[in-house]
Motif scaffolding. Sequence first.
Motif, PDB file in Angstrom:
ATOM      1  N   HIS A 181       0.838  -1.200   0.000  1.00 60.42           N
ATOM      2  CA  HIS A 181       0.000   0.000   0.000  1.00 60.42           C
ATOM      3  C   HIS A 181       0.873   1.250   0.000  1.00 60.42           C
ATOM      4  O   HIS A 181       1.703   1.442   0.883  1.00 60.42           O
ATOM      5  CB  HIS A 181      -0.897   0.021   1.243  1.00 60.42           C
ATOM      6  N   ILE A 182       0.677   2.089  -1.017  1.00 61.98           N
ATOM      7  CA  ILE A 182       1.308   3.405  -1.091  1.00 61.98           C
ATOM      8  C   ILE A 182       0.193   4.430  -1.200  1.00 61.98           C
ATOM      9  O   ILE A 182      -0.722   4.280  -2.021  1.00 61.98           O
ATOM     10  CB  ILE A 182       2.253   3.521  -2.302  1.00 61.98           C
ATOM     11  N   GLU A 183       0.239   5.460  -0.386  1.00 62.14           N
ATOM     12  CA  GLU A 183      -0.836   6.452  -0.352  1.00 62.14           C
ATOM     13  C   GLU A 183      -1.079   7.049  -1.739  1.00 62.14           C
ATOM     14  O   GLU A 183      -0.154   7.438  -2.442  1.00 62.14           O
ATOM     15  CB  GLU A 183      -0.487   7.570   0.627  1.00 62.14           C
ATOM     16  N   GLY A 184      -2.347   7.065  -2.135  1.00 60.24           N
ATOM     17  CA  GLY A 184      -2.731   7.632  -3.415  1.00 60.24           C
ATOM     18  C   GLY A 184      -2.722   6.654  -4.563  1.00 60.24           C
ATOM     19  O   GLY A 184      -3.147   6.995  -5.671  1.00 60.24           O
ATOM     20  N   LEU A 185      -2.253   5.430  -4.312  1.00 61.96           N
ATOM     21  CA  LEU A 185      -2.195   4.413  -5.364  1.00 61.96           C
ATOM     22  C   LEU A 185      -3.050   3.214  -4.979  1.00 61.96           C
ATOM     23  O   LEU A 185      -3.347   2.990  -3.807  1.00 61.96           O
ATOM     24  CB  LEU A 185      -0.752   3.964  -5.594  1.00 61.96           C
ATOM     25  N   SER A 186      -3.446   2.445  -5.970  1.00 61.93           N
ATOM     26  CA  SER A 186      -4.211   1.230  -5.705  1.00 61.93           C
ATOM     27  C   SER A 186      -3.303   0.185  -5.055  1.00 61.93           C
ATOM     28  O   SER A 186      -2.090   0.166  -5.311  1.00 61.93           O
ATOM     29  CB  SER A 186      -4.781   0.663  -7.014  1.00 61.93           C
ATOM     30  N   PRO A 187      -3.869  -0.677  -4.216  1.00 62.15           N
ATOM     31  CA  PRO A 187      -3.054  -1.736  -3.605  1.00 62.15           C
ATOM     32  C   PRO A 187      -2.375  -2.591  -4.679  1.00 62.15           C
ATOM     33  O   PRO A 187      -2.937  -2.847  -5.740  1.00 62.15           O
ATOM     34  CB  PRO A 187      -4.073  -2.563  -2.816  1.00 62.15           C
ATOM     35  N   ARG A 188      -1.171  -3.017  -4.404  1.00 56.73           N
ATOM     36  CA  ARG A 188      -0.407  -3.832  -5.340  1.00 56.73           C
ATOM     37  C   ARG A 188      -0.237  -5.230  -4.761  1.00 56.73           C
ATOM     38  O   ARG A 188       0.122  -5.394  -3.602  1.00 56.73           O
ATOM     39  CB  ARG A 188       0.970  -3.207  -5.590  1.00 56.73           C
ATOM     40  N   TYR A 189      -0.509  -6.242  -5.587  1.00 58.47           N
ATOM     41  CA  TYR A 189      -0.383  -7.634  -5.189  1.00 58.47           C
ATOM     42  C   TYR A 189       0.819  -8.243  -5.910  1.00 58.47           C
ATOM     43  O   TYR A 189       0.682  -8.713  -7.049  1.00 58.47           O
ATOM     44  CB  TYR A 189      -1.653  -8.409  -5.534  1.00 58.47           C
ATOM     45  N   PRO A 190       2.007  -8.214  -5.298  1.00 62.61           N
ATOM     46  CA  PRO A 190       3.180  -8.815  -5.955  1.00 62.61           C
ATOM     47  C   PRO A 190       2.924 -10.277  -6.303  1.00 62.61           C
ATOM     48  O   PRO A 190       2.191 -10.980  -5.605  1.00 62.61           O
ATOM     49  CB  PRO A 190       4.281  -8.679  -4.900  1.00 62.61           C
ATOM     50  N   TYR A 237       1.132  -4.516   3.774  1.00 62.23           N
ATOM     51  CA  TYR A 237       2.398  -3.823   4.012  1.00 62.23           C
ATOM     52  C   TYR A 237       2.276  -2.368   3.565  1.00 62.23           C
ATOM     53  O   TYR A 237       2.109  -2.097   2.379  1.00 62.23           O
ATOM     54  CB  TYR A 237       3.514  -4.541   3.263  1.00 62.23           C
ATOM     55  N   ARG A 238       2.354  -1.452   4.532  1.00 58.09           N
ATOM     56  CA  ARG A 238       2.209  -0.026   4.227  1.00 58.09           C
ATOM     57  C   ARG A 238       3.592   0.566   3.954  1.00 58.09           C
ATOM     58  O   ARG A 238       4.490   0.483   4.801  1.00 58.09           O
ATOM     59  CB  ARG A 238       1.557   0.694   5.407  1.00 58.09           C
ATOM     60  N   HIS A 279      12.316   3.704   3.838  1.00 51.95           N
ATOM     61  CA  HIS A 279      11.998   4.419   2.604  1.00 51.95           C
ATOM     62  C   HIS A 279      12.360   5.905   2.634  1.00 51.95           C
ATOM     63  O   HIS A 279      12.009   6.638   1.709  1.00 51.95           O
ATOM     64  CB  HIS A 279      10.506   4.260   2.293  1.00 51.95           C
ATOM     65  N   ALA A 280      13.057   6.353   3.680  1.00 54.83           N
ATOM     66  CA  ALA A 280      13.429   7.766   3.781  1.00 54.83           C
ATOM     67  C   ALA A 280      14.350   8.157   2.623  1.00 54.83           C
ATOM     68  O   ALA A 280      15.190   7.369   2.179  1.00 54.83           O
ATOM     69  CB  ALA A 280      14.115   8.017   5.114  1.00 54.83           C
ATOM     70  N   ARG A 281      14.228   9.386   2.145  1.00 57.69           N
ATOM     71  CA  ARG A 281      15.004   9.869   1.014  1.00 57.69           C
ATOM     72  C   ARG A 281      16.320  10.484   1.478  1.00 57.69           C
ATOM     73  O   ARG A 281      16.409  11.104   2.528  1.00 57.69           O
ATOM     74  CB  ARG A 281      14.203  10.891   0.199  1.00 57.69           C
ATOM     75  N   ASN A 282      17.339  10.317   0.631  1.00 60.34           N
ATOM     76  CA  ASN A 282      18.652  10.939   0.831  1.00 60.34           C
ATOM     77  C   ASN A 282      19.236  10.629   2.208  1.00 60.34           C
ATOM     78  O   ASN A 282      19.898  11.466   2.821  1.00 60.34           O
ATOM     79  CB  ASN A 282      18.552  12.461   0.632  1.00 60.34           C
ATOM     80  N   ASN A 283      18.996   9.427   2.673  1.00 57.45           N
ATOM     81  CA  ASN A 283      19.438   9.013   3.996  1.00 57.45           C
ATOM     82  C   ASN A 283      20.607   8.044   3.854  1.00 57.45           C
ATOM     83  O   ASN A 283      20.461   6.965   3.284  1.00 57.45           O
ATOM     84  CB  ASN A 283      18.267   8.352   4.735  1.00 57.45           C
ATOM     85  N   ASP A 284      21.759   8.429   4.383  1.00 59.07           N
ATOM     86  CA  ASP A 284      22.944   7.578   4.264  1.00 59.07           C
ATOM     87  C   ASP A 284      22.772   6.235   4.967  1.00 59.07           C
ATOM     88  O   ASP A 284      23.541   5.300   4.724  1.00 59.07           O
ATOM     89  CB  ASP A 284      24.172   8.295   4.829  1.00 59.07           C
ATOM     90  N   GLY A 285      21.757   6.136   5.834  1.00 64.15           N
ATOM     91  CA  GLY A 285      21.489   4.875   6.495  1.00 64.15           C
ATOM     92  C   GLY A 285      21.172   3.748   5.529  1.00 64.15           C
ATOM     93  O   GLY A 285      21.312   2.568   5.879  1.00 64.15           O
TER      94      GLY A 285
END
Length: 358
Positions: free
Chosen positions: A127-136, A215-216, A224-230
């Motif tokens: 689940h990603i906000e604004g998108l339809s659920p995805r079933y891998p 899975y959200r 999923h954080a951006r530009n994170n050296d972690g």
Amino acid sequence: MAEKAISVIVPVYNKQEYLEECLESLVNQTIGIKQMELILVDDGSTDNSLKYLIRYEKKYPENIILVPLGENSGQANARNIGMEYVSAPYFTFVDADDWVEPDIYKKMLEPAKLHQYDMIRCGLIEHIEGLSPRYPKWVEEGQLFQIENGNEISDQDRGLGIGGDIGGTIYRKEWVARHRLRFKNFAKYEDNYWAGITGWLFKTKYLMPGHYYHYRILENSNSHARNNDGHFERLRVELELLQFYQERGLFKTCYKKIRNRFLEMFYTNMLHIIFGKFDYIPLERIKEMQSIVKDIYPDYLEYCKESSLFVNPVLTVAFNFPLEVWEDYKRAYLEWIQDGKEDEIVQFYVKMRTALKL
């Protein structure tokens, strides 16, 4: 407290906005709350998460164990502490911002009771906000993988634990205890290390058809954080897994499989993370990755020859690309991933293969 059928460990850190959905999906399971043991580990939350957990503990005192930690120590430690409280023959993990289908544990425990599998996995729903659920893509029929000898990895689908997906997996307590399995306290991707270890140690693993774990995917989450050296913690995870395989003599019995897994996770997948989660190209990090690949696996081009055209940016270890070429590569790669535009990425890979004479 009466014996339970399954223990569910929920590590919690500042997830108050998602907790109710998560916990309601657990207490309303079709197997009945009386069959469950919920182990809620508050990892030093600074929001109202602990208040939510206390409320649920008071409502279900016979079925909820609340473990409040004084300060935040990381998800790996929270999971390890949760495992110390497990009393049921099977246990699993659910992240506090995820939720599960009402019959997930009824479905997963049916084969467990019959066969005592070490691990049972189901499909995930993303689940990603604004998108339809995805079933891998997942198995359409149940699949059993059984290893007679722990030193032989002959089954192509054993996988050595590529990827985490621990929320959609239940584990047999006795098997985990016998191997003294614990999470290592990495800043990120601790589930990849866990999956890499369990993926080698299991004797029986059952893949159950159907998608039952929600899975959200949150942009600001740890993974999923951006530009994170972690995110480069992924490199350390894979190097420590490689050491684990070496210590157990696996290079003698399944060198090629371990090599391919390492190249996929350490390099190819890390490039995918760089392209998708960084607004800039960390060129020095990429050069460091290339140097490690060449040092550990000088035969890496054998992997490139055997692999699909579309999934192998690992080919680029042979090039000392300037920054502008990497930026073009990133643009072509993202257009392919996001919009299905294959032409440019195909041309890029063909050019690389031609230069390498593959």
